[in-house]
Design a protein around this motif. Sequence first.
Motif, PDB file in Angstrom:
ATOM      1  N   ALA A 188       0.842  -1.205   0.000  1.00  0.00           N
ATOM      2  CA  ALA A 188       0.000   0.000   0.000  1.00  0.00           C
ATOM      3  C   ALA A 188       0.874   1.250   0.000  1.00  0.00           C
ATOM      4  N   GLU A 189       1.913   1.230   0.830  1.00  0.00           N
ATOM      5  CA  GLU A 189       2.788   2.409   0.911  1.00  0.00           C
ATOM      6  C   GLU A 189       3.482   2.654  -0.437  1.00  0.00           C
ATOM      7  N   LYS A 190       3.984   1.595  -1.046  1.00  0.00           N
ATOM      8  CA  LYS A 190       4.675   1.733  -2.337  1.00  0.00           C
ATOM      9  C   LYS A 190       3.715   2.202  -3.433  1.00  0.00           C
ATOM     10  N   SER A 191       2.414   1.896  -3.255  1.00  0.00           N
ATOM     11  CA  SER A 191       1.421   2.209  -4.283  1.00  0.00           C
ATOM     12  C   SER A 191       0.717   3.542  -4.020  1.00  0.00           C
ATOM     13  N   GLY A 192       1.065   4.189  -2.910  1.00  0.00           N
ATOM     14  CA  GLY A 192       0.401   5.442  -2.548  1.00  0.00           C
ATOM     15  C   GLY A 192      -1.039   5.226  -2.112  1.00  0.00           C
ATOM     16  N   ALA A 193      -1.315   4.028  -1.586  1.00  0.00           N
ATOM     17  CA  ALA A 193      -2.686   3.709  -1.169  1.00  0.00           C
ATOM     18  C   ALA A 193      -2.870   3.991   0.317  1.00  0.00           C
ATOM     19  N   VAL A 194      -4.053   4.499   0.652  1.00  0.00           N
ATOM     20  CA  VAL A 194      -4.413   4.618   2.064  1.00  0.00           C
ATOM     21  C   VAL A 194      -5.564   3.650   2.288  1.00  0.00           C
ATOM     22  N   LEU A 195      -5.372   2.705   3.203  1.00  0.00           N
ATOM     23  CA  LEU A 195      -6.403   1.701   3.471  1.00  0.00           C
ATOM     24  C   LEU A 195      -7.058   2.000   4.812  1.00  0.00           C
ATOM     25  N   SER A 196      -8.338   1.654   4.933  1.00  0.00           N
ATOM     26  CA  SER A 196      -8.951   1.744   6.262  1.00  0.00           C
ATOM     27  C   SER A 196      -9.156   0.328   6.775  1.00  0.00           C
ATOM     28  N   GLU A 197     -10.365  -0.008   7.182  1.00  0.00           N
ATOM     29  CA  GLU A 197     -10.623  -1.343   7.720  1.00  0.00           C
ATOM     30  C   GLU A 197     -10.382  -2.411   6.650  1.00  0.00           C
ATOM     31  N   LEU A 198      -9.800  -3.547   7.044  1.00  0.00           N
ATOM     32  CA  LEU A 198      -9.608  -4.653   6.102  1.00  0.00           C
ATOM     33  C   LEU A 198     -10.705  -5.686   6.363  1.00  0.00           C
ATOM     34  N   ALA A 199     -11.859  -5.438   5.751  1.00  0.00           N
ATOM     35  CA  ALA A 199     -13.010  -6.321   5.999  1.00  0.00           C
ATOM     36  C   ALA A 199     -13.065  -7.422   4.948  1.00  0.00           C
ATOM     37  N   LYS A 200     -13.760  -8.509   5.297  1.00  0.00           N
ATOM     38  CA  LYS A 200     -13.923  -9.618   4.359  1.00  0.00           C
ATOM     39  C   LYS A 200     -15.402  -9.948   4.221  1.00  0.00           C
ATOM     40  N   GLY A 201     -15.772 -10.521   3.066  1.00  0.00           N
ATOM     41  CA  GLY A 201     -17.171 -10.800   2.794  1.00  0.00           C
ATOM     42  C   GLY A 201     -17.423 -12.281   2.566  1.00  0.00           C
ATOM     43  N   GLU A 202     -18.232 -12.575   1.562  1.00  0.00           N
ATOM     44  CA  GLU A 202     -18.620 -13.961   1.279  1.00  0.00           C
ATOM     45  C   GLU A 202     -17.385 -14.826   1.014  1.00  0.00           C
ATOM     46  N   HIS A 203     -17.408 -16.050   1.484  1.00  0.00           N
ATOM     47  CA  HIS A 203     -16.288 -16.994   1.345  1.00  0.00           C
ATOM     48  C   HIS A 203     -14.998 -16.436   1.928  1.00  0.00           C
ATOM     49  N   ASP A 204     -15.107 -15.461   2.834  1.00  0.00           N
ATOM     50  CA  ASP A 204     -13.910 -14.883   3.474  1.00  0.00           C
ATOM     51  C   ASP A 204     -13.088 -14.007   2.519  1.00  0.00           C
ATOM     52  N   ALA A 205     -13.655 -13.621   1.392  1.00  0.00           N
ATOM     53  CA  ALA A 205     -12.904 -12.836   0.397  1.00  0.00           C
ATOM     54  C   ALA A 205     -12.753 -11.390   0.860  1.00  0.00           C
ATOM     55  N   PRO A 206     -11.551 -10.805   0.680  1.00  0.00           N
ATOM     56  CA  PRO A 206     -11.337  -9.406   1.075  1.00  0.00           C
ATOM     57  C   PRO A 206     -12.279  -8.449   0.348  1.00  0.00           C
ATOM     58  N   LEU A 207     -12.788  -7.440   1.080  1.00  0.00           N
ATOM     59  CA  LEU A 207     -13.616  -6.395   0.470  1.00  0.00           C
ATOM     60  C   LEU A 207     -12.732  -5.167   0.231  1.00  0.00           C
ATOM     61  N   PRO A 208     -12.955  -4.423  -0.862  1.00  0.00           N
ATOM     62  CA  PRO A 208     -12.131  -3.240  -1.129  1.00  0.00           C
ATOM     63  C   PRO A 208     -12.160  -2.269   0.046  1.00  0.00           C
TER      64      PRO A 208
END
Length: 197
Positions: A39-59
């Motif tokens: 994320a740091e290398k990509s200039g991304a700011v992330l907030s909560e790392l939530a997951k949805g159906e089948h445990d898949a990461p949500l944006p």
Amino acid sequence: MSILRPVLLAAAPGTADLRGRERVAEQSRHARLALAMSAEKSGAVLSELAKGEHDAPLPSLGWHWSISHARAFSAGVVAQGQPVGIDVEAIVPRKQDVVPRVASRGELEILGGFRWETFFQVWTAKEAVLKKAGCGILELSRCTVVAAPTAELLVVSHRGREHLVHLLLRHRHIAAVSCDGEHAVEWSLEAARELAT
Ligand SMILES: CC(C)(COP(=O)(O)OP(=O)(O)OC[C@H]1O[C@@H](n2cnc3c(N)ncnc32)[C@H](O)[C@@H]1OP(=O)(O)O)[C@@H](O)C(=O)NCCC(=O)NCCS
């Protein structure tokens, strides 16, 4: 063309001594460190790392993300506005009967025939595509390697589409990343950090 910046992070010394739930928790935490680096290398700011159906990461704030943990490395990657999947595996022999469940003879031929290295190329490429789709191993049998344009690029067919998968071979591990859209891939290998206390 955007640049995808996946990170492979060497496991902290001492991880191999952990057992059971403690080990899983440490690997999970460690993979999130690799993700933070991507994320740091990509200039991304992330907030909560939530997951949805089948445990898949949500944006998170519009950034898609994916992580993986293996014996000596964790992997993490973010992608803006496009689904992404990553996988890393150690190249260690398994029981022979697992081979046909993951890779057909035809798929292995595309890579020059069966070796554990080519088996794990097929395995990680399929996992990366299936994690990108959010379905995981459930659709393994619906995923096929159809071409290998270069030593570091595979084409995987899944759900009627062809997906490009970028591979990296380092220190007897194979990492694979797949992202929708056009992009170049710049892998980073990061040295180990201390275990969490
Ligand atoms: C995704 C999957 C292939 C990963 O298997 P793995 O090789 O053992 O694990 P990896 O270390 O490569 O990846 C683990 C990460 O994949 C992610 N993940 C889990 N399920 C996922 C899914 N369906 N799609 C995308 N990513 C997924 C998680 O972030 C997980 O890490 P975390 O638990 O620390 O958050 C496997 O867990 C799977 O197939 N899950 C879906 C199957 C399912 O529906 N199970 C029902 C829940 S019980």
